[in-house]
Each structure stands twice: as C-alpha cells, then as structure tokens.
Motif scaffolding. Structure first.
Motif, PDB file in Angstrom:
ATOM      1  N   GLN A 189      -6.165  -0.285  -3.168  1.00  0.00           N
ATOM      2  CA  GLN A 189      -5.965  -0.267  -1.722  1.00  0.00           C
ATOM      3  C   GLN A 189      -7.185  -0.828  -1.005  1.00  0.00           C
ATOM      4  O   GLN A 189      -8.316  -0.598  -1.423  1.00  0.00           O
ATOM      5  N   ASP A 190      -6.930  -1.543   0.083  1.00  0.00           N
ATOM      6  CA  ASP A 190      -7.989  -2.073   0.934  1.00  0.00           C
ATOM      7  C   ASP A 190      -7.756  -1.562   2.342  1.00  0.00           C
ATOM      8  O   ASP A 190      -6.729  -1.880   2.963  1.00  0.00           O
ATOM      9  N   LYS A 191      -8.686  -0.739   2.819  1.00  0.00           N
ATOM     10  CA  LYS A 191      -8.576  -0.134   4.151  1.00  0.00           C
ATOM     11  C   LYS A 191      -7.251   0.609   4.318  1.00  0.00           C
ATOM     12  O   LYS A 191      -6.588   0.538   5.354  1.00  0.00           O
ATOM     13  N   GLY A 192      -6.891   1.346   3.269  1.00  0.00           N
ATOM     14  CA  GLY A 192      -5.709   2.191   3.341  1.00  0.00           C
ATOM     15  C   GLY A 192      -4.399   1.505   3.075  1.00  0.00           C
ATOM     16  O   GLY A 192      -3.342   2.148   3.086  1.00  0.00           O
ATOM     17  N   ARG A 193      -4.428   0.202   2.819  1.00  0.00           N
ATOM     18  CA  ARG A 193      -3.191  -0.527   2.585  1.00  0.00           C
ATOM     19  C   ARG A 193      -3.153  -1.072   1.159  1.00  0.00           C
ATOM     20  O   ARG A 193      -4.187  -1.433   0.595  1.00  0.00           O
ATOM     21  N   LEU A 194      -1.947  -1.140   0.618  1.00  0.00           N
ATOM     22  CA  LEU A 194      -1.771  -1.625  -0.740  1.00  0.00           C
ATOM     23  C   LEU A 194      -2.249  -3.067  -0.859  1.00  0.00           C
ATOM     24  O   LEU A 194      -1.800  -3.946  -0.129  1.00  0.00           O
ATOM     25  N   ALA A 195      -3.169  -3.296  -1.804  1.00  0.00           N
ATOM     26  CA  ALA A 195      -3.702  -4.644  -2.018  1.00  0.00           C
ATOM     27  C   ALA A 195      -3.267  -5.219  -3.353  1.00  0.00           C
ATOM     28  O   ALA A 195      -3.200  -6.443  -3.523  1.00  0.00           O
ATOM     29  N   THR A 238       7.356  -3.739  -3.854  1.00  0.00           N
ATOM     30  CA  THR A 238       7.386  -2.339  -3.424  1.00  0.00           C
ATOM     31  C   THR A 238       8.805  -1.928  -3.029  1.00  0.00           C
ATOM     32  O   THR A 238       9.668  -2.765  -2.759  1.00  0.00           O
ATOM     33  N   ASP A 246       5.548   3.899   5.788  1.00  0.00           N
ATOM     34  CA  ASP A 246       4.617   3.749   6.912  1.00  0.00           C
ATOM     35  C   ASP A 246       3.312   3.094   6.469  1.00  0.00           C
ATOM     36  O   ASP A 246       2.217   3.515   6.860  1.00  0.00           O
ATOM     37  N   GLU A 247       3.441   2.060   5.617  1.00  0.00           N
ATOM     38  CA  GLU A 247       2.321   1.256   5.125  1.00  0.00           C
ATOM     39  C   GLU A 247       1.379   2.016   4.191  1.00  0.00           C
ATOM     40  O   GLU A 247       0.314   1.523   3.832  1.00  0.00           O
ATOM     41  N   HIS A 248       1.781   3.206   3.759  1.00  0.00           N
ATOM     42  CA  HIS A 248       0.965   3.988   2.824  1.00  0.00           C
ATOM     43  C   HIS A 248       1.722   4.171   1.510  1.00  0.00           C
ATOM     44  O   HIS A 248       2.940   4.397   1.505  1.00  0.00           O
ATOM     45  N   VAL A 297       6.285   2.773  -0.873  1.00  0.00           N
ATOM     46  CA  VAL A 297       5.484   2.652   0.347  1.00  0.00           C
ATOM     47  C   VAL A 297       6.277   3.186   1.525  1.00  0.00           C
ATOM     48  O   VAL A 297       7.465   2.879   1.685  1.00  0.00           O
TER      49      VAL A 297
END
Length: 289
Positions: A38-44, A78, A105-107, A103
């Motif tokens: 994850q990068d800044k809370g988002r799946l990378a 996803t 709400d983007e988490h 995933v």
C-alpha cells in the motif's frame, strides 16, 4: 455467495519502499504466500512468494537492495466484498492469478484465494483446474502435462487434506493451517511409528492421500520408545509452544484423528498402543471439540 466471508481483520501490509528481504520475512513470520503493498493507504501492488523466487532469487539479486515496488505485481485485479464466487473464479481464470484483494471505499479489507474457493466448493473442479492452467500459461512453473481426470483427482486430494487441516486448526486453536499440518504430522507420525507396519498402513489408508507418501517412509516400526511425552516434546519443538499448550494441542489433534477414521480402525489402532499413549486417540471422540 458474496465474498464478504473473506474479509480479514488482520492483513500483512508493506510500503513500496520495503525491501524484498522484508517481504520474505513477513511471509515467513505469518506463514502466508502473498503480501499487500500500500502507498498512502491505497493498494499499490501485490507481492507473492513466486515474485520473490522469479524476480529476485532466480536473477541472483540482493534482496536487501531491491524494493518491493520493483518486483511487485501491478496493476492488481480487485473485487469488492459484495461480489460473488463466480466473479472471483472468472477473474482468476482471465488473469492467471490465485489471489484477489477485496477493496471497499479504496481500502483493502480482505483477500480471496483459490484455496478458499476450493475449500468452500465454490465451483466444479474443472473450473479450478482451468484457473491453475491459466496461471501456468502466464509463466508459472511448468509441471508434467496431466489429463483432466488427473487434475481433478489432484484438486480433490488437496481439498480433502485442507478440510482435515481446518478441523485440526479449529479444534486445537492454532493460528493457521501450516501450524495445523505441523501438529498433525507430529502426532500422526509418532503414533504410526508405534504401530506394526501393517496397522500403520491400514491407518494411513483412511487418511488424506497427500499425507501418505512422506509418512509411509518413516523409520521401521514398532518403536517402543515412543510415549505420550515424546509427542508432547515434538509438538513443543515443531510449534515453539510450552508443554501445557502442547498437551492441549496433542489432545485436540488426537480427537480429530479419532473422528476421521472408522470405529473399527480406531479400535485396532488403540489395541496396539499402551496406556497412556492410547488415550491420545479417544475411544469416544470428544463431542465438544
């Protein structure tokens, strides 16, 4: 069936600048085959044990000098917890993958794997075989070509073993199926070595086939030095637990084994075991496990 059942309260997550060595350590500590990036809370991205083998070890790269961002798989396919089994199987087949993050709400809130779907019998075996073939076609290790019937047998054998491991894990309160398999092999292996070769073979014949090849090559039996204490000591060594916990695990594994074989076979096995070793396999399995 919705994929919400594959939500995970705890996920192993790394940042893109973590090293390949850190990813390998995370997999080893948690006994998993993939780590979410994850990068800044988002799946990378997603890094798997295969990524480490193919993109680091096979190229003889320094795992401390390679970041996961350089070797992770991306973009990542996803799904959401509201999608269903068919969606997961379809995407796995289309993209040649065995794991799909969930995933919301983007988490990232979970992960559905091919093993999960196998255990839940989410589709006919032919569909699972097609997913495996798709993954091999995308560059996975190439096994000998097998017939469709052979592939179905292999998948059925894996499913049977995993069901038993699930029961051992739940009954013994273990963290995962890796610990469950270690506990099962420790208890079963020593019991087999205490039996005559013929009786050991009869017992193995009633258990999942994937357990049999390694256990059939155990040292000559019967070994009368094996005791209940021997099993407890082996469990403390295999699982890194104390003697009290090992005793409880042994009891749970033994009861699960007793429930997994026929009453006649159970009595034959117990007839060759001395007390107190006999009590590891209870004559009347504990219903409350």
């Amino acid at each position: 069936m919705p994929l919400q059942w594959y939500r995970r309260s705890r996920l192993v997550i790394l940042s893109p600048d973590a090293s390949a060595f850190e990813a390998a350590c995370a997999m080893e500590r948690n006994r998993i085959g993939a780590v979410i990036v994850q990068d800044k809370g988002r799946l990378a991205g997603l890094i798997t044990d295969r990524d480490l083998v193919v993109r680091v070890i096979a190229r003889e790269l320094d795992p401390d000098a390679i970041s996961v961002s350089e070797i992770m798989s991306r973009p990542v396919v996803t799904l959401t917890p509201h999608d269903i089994h068919d969606d997961a199987i379809g995407l796995m087949r289309e993209h040649g993958v065995r794991r799909i993050p969930l995933v919301e709400d983007e988490h990232v809130v979970g992960m559905v794997t091919l093993d999960d779907l196998l255990l839940d019998e989410a589709a006919p075996l032919d569909e699972f075989a097609a997913v495996v073939e798709a993954q091999l076609g995308s560059g996975g290790p190439q096994p000998p070509v097998r017939s469709a019937a052979s592939r179905r047998r292999a998948i059925r054998a894996e499913t049977t073993l995993r069901r038993l491991l699930d029961r051992v894990r739940d009954n013994a309160g273990l963290a995962d199926n890796e610990d469950a398999e270690a506990a099962l092999r420790a208890v079963l292996g020593l019991i087999l070595r205490r039996l005559s070769p013929g009786e050991a073979g009869d017992l193995l014949a009633q258990l999942p086939s994937l357990l049999q090849s390694e256990l059939r090559s155990l040292p000559p039996a019967p070994d009368k030095s094996i005791t209940r204490d021997s099993i407890r000591i082996e469990l403390t060594r295999q699982l890194g637990i104390d003697a009290g916990r090992a005793e409880r695990v042994m009891t749970a594994v033994g009861a699960t084994l007793a429930q997994s074989i026929s009453p006649g076979q159970l009595e034959d096995v117990r007839g060759q075991l001395p007390e107190p070793l006999r009590s590891v396999l209870p004559a009347v399995p504990c219903a409350n496990l």
